[in-house]
Design a protein around this motif. Structure first.
Motif: not given
Length: 286
Positions: A25, A52, A55-56
């Protein structure tokens, strides 16, 4: 703080970061800063939070999907964490996904919504292809290629949507070079984990080609890529700082390859590999 206490503290941070993909991240956020600076587009605060979270979610879904393929307890710390905390992780994925959706819905426009939706579908397609028994062993399903594509698109599509100018050749080649760097690092990690992946029947390009062929591929691709960067950056009249950063990333990865036995033995290869993708944030200094 004693030296032993510091070591234990560092190990806890490394273990937590790897288990939760936090280093991925952070690397993605640094890449997003790089993309916004290169394209000269000031991205809103919520974009970074949404990126963020997205992506996580994608990486966590990928790890959760892998755990369903494992018959025994994993020796990989990322898979082991998701294997042992499956319900909690799925709940967290649901909550973070909802938060990202609400952020985009609250602050976004239709073009971002459509692009985000398409990227989400591409991510889900990737997870389905690499976990399905019918497709995961297909030569046409290259996990590392799809990871590089999704990672690169996720970082660049926001600034690209805001940019009202046609992309010049230098920017196009820069994005392609960034994607190649992501692909190379993913193959490198797969090479280091080849024995674990073979034991747990996890497919990667490294397990498909074998250790020697994968090593040769990495050396050849990195050598050609470095040569291209040096030659093109020497003639490019624009984006010199960006090309220098791409060069530094690949030189750092070359050092990782040379010292691969040491960093694998110490278990720092994931962390170091992702720290390389923090280098794009240096664009702020130029």
């Amino acid at each position: 703080m004693s030296l032993l206490s510091r070591f234990i503290w560092v190990e806890k941070i490394k273990t937590t970061s790897e288990a939760l993909s936090l280093h991925v991240v952070i690397g993605a956020l640094c890449g997003a800063i790089f993309a916004s600076e290169v394209l000269d587009q000031l991205m809103p605060w919520w974009w970074y939070f949404a990126l963020a979270g997205a992506v996580w979610v994608v990486y966590s879904l990928d790890h959760i999907a892998d755990t369903f393929l494992l018959q025994n307890e994993s020796v990989n710390i990322r898979h082991l964490f998701h294997q042992r905390n499956k319900r909690a992780v799925i709940l967290a994925i649901s909550l973070v996904s909802l938060l990202v959706f609400l952020l985009v819905l609250r602050y976004d426009n239709s073009s971002f919504l459509i692009a985000g939706f398409m990227l989400a579908l591409l991510s889900l397609l990737h997870i389905l292809l690499v976990t399905s028994k019918k497709t995961k062993n297909s030569l046409f399903v290259q996990k590392e290629v799809m990871v590089a594509l999704i990672y690169t698109l996720g970082i660049w599509f926001g600034p690209l949507l805001l940019s009202k100018e046609w992309l010049d050749l230098s920017i196009i080649l820069l994005i392609i070079s960034f994607a190649v760097t992501v692909w190379w690092e993913s193959i490198f990690v797969a090479l280091l984990e080849i024995e674990h992946d073979k034991k747990q029947a996890i497919r990667s390009l490294a397990t498909l080609l074998g250790e020697k062929a994968s090593s040769k591929l990495l050396v050849v691709v990195l050598a050609l890529h470095l040569l291209f960067i040096l030659v093109y950056a020497g003639f490019a009249a624009t984006d010199t700082a960006a090309w220098l950063i791409i060069l530094s990333m690949n030189l750092a990865l070359m050092l990782c390859y040379i010292c691969r036995k040491i960093i694998y033995r110490n278990g720092y290869y994931h962390l170091i590999g992702e720290l390389v993708f923090c280098l794009p944030a240096l664009i702020l200094l130029f």
